[in-house]
Design a protein around this motif. Structure first.
Motif, short mmCIF file in Angstrom:
data_model
loop_
_atom_site.label_atom_id
_atom_site.label_comp_id
_atom_site.label_asym_id
_atom_site.label_seq_id
_atom_site.Cartn_x
_atom_site.Cartn_y
_atom_site.Cartn_z
N SER A 288 1.03 3.92 -3.05
CA SER A 288 0.74 5.33 -2.78
C SER A 288 1.88 6.23 -3.26
O SER A 288 1.65 7.30 -3.83
CB SER A 288 0.51 5.56 -1.29
OG SER A 288 -0.65 4.86 -0.87
N ARG B 153 0.83 -1.20 0.00
CA ARG B 153 0.00 0.00 0.00
C ARG B 153 0.87 1.26 0.00
O ARG B 153 0.60 2.22 -0.70
CB ARG B 153 -0.91 -0.02 1.22
CG ARG B 153 -1.86 1.12 1.27
CD ARG B 153 -2.82 0.96 2.42
NE ARG B 153 -3.73 2.09 2.47
CZ ARG B 153 -4.59 2.28 3.40
NH1 ARG B 153 -4.70 1.41 4.38
NH2 ARG B 153 -5.38 3.32 3.38
N HIS B 154 1.96 1.26 0.78
CA HIS B 154 2.87 2.40 0.82
C HIS B 154 3.55 2.61 -0.53
O HIS B 154 3.68 3.74 -1.02
CB HIS B 154 3.94 2.21 1.91
CG HIS B 154 3.40 2.35 3.29
ND1 HIS B 154 3.24 1.25 4.11
CD2 HIS B 154 2.98 3.43 3.99
CE1 HIS B 154 2.74 1.65 5.27
NE2 HIS B 154 2.57 2.98 5.23
N LEU C 189 1.78 6.36 -7.09
CA LEU C 189 0.64 7.16 -7.51
C LEU C 189 0.91 8.64 -7.30
O LEU C 189 0.64 9.47 -8.17
CB LEU C 189 -0.63 6.73 -6.75
CG LEU C 189 -1.90 7.47 -7.13
CD1 LEU C 189 -2.23 7.25 -8.60
CD2 LEU C 189 -3.05 7.00 -6.26
N ALA C 190 1.47 9.01 -6.17
CA ALA C 190 1.79 10.41 -5.89
C ALA C 190 2.82 10.94 -6.88
O ALA C 190 2.70 12.07 -7.38
CB ALA C 190 2.31 10.55 -4.46
#
Length: 93
Positions: free
Chosen positions: A9, A5-6, A12-13
């Protein structure tokens, strides 16, 4: 410890940040590119020729490179070729 998940993220960022930066760059250069590609339309060239030869009848319009050649028959019957710069709309001599 980094989880999936990290990592997702972070990717994606980074992608969103790159996308926003790229979009901003295109917005900045957009008007400059459009202005460089701007040229008058055949209808605009026809209108300019009509102003140059009042009362004349446009019988032909052609474009070669950056010049429109508008052929007009004046009231007197004389055939007049009006050369118009396709980028600026100015009548050439």
């Amino acid at each position: 410890m980094l989880t999936k998940r990290h990592i997702f993220s972070a990717i994606l960022a980074a992608a969103l940040s790159f996308s926003a930066t790229t979009a901003h760059a295109y917005q900045w250069s957009g008007p400059v590119v459009l202005e460089a590609q701007r040229s008058i339309s055949p209808a605009e060239a026809k209108s300019i020729a009509r102003k140059r030869v009042p009362g004349g009848e446009v019988v032909d319009i052609s474009r070669r490179g950056d010049t429109y050649r508008v052929r007009v028959i004046a009231k007197s019957g004389k055939v007049v070729d009006v050369l118009i710069d396709a980028n600026t709309g100015r009548v050439k001599k």
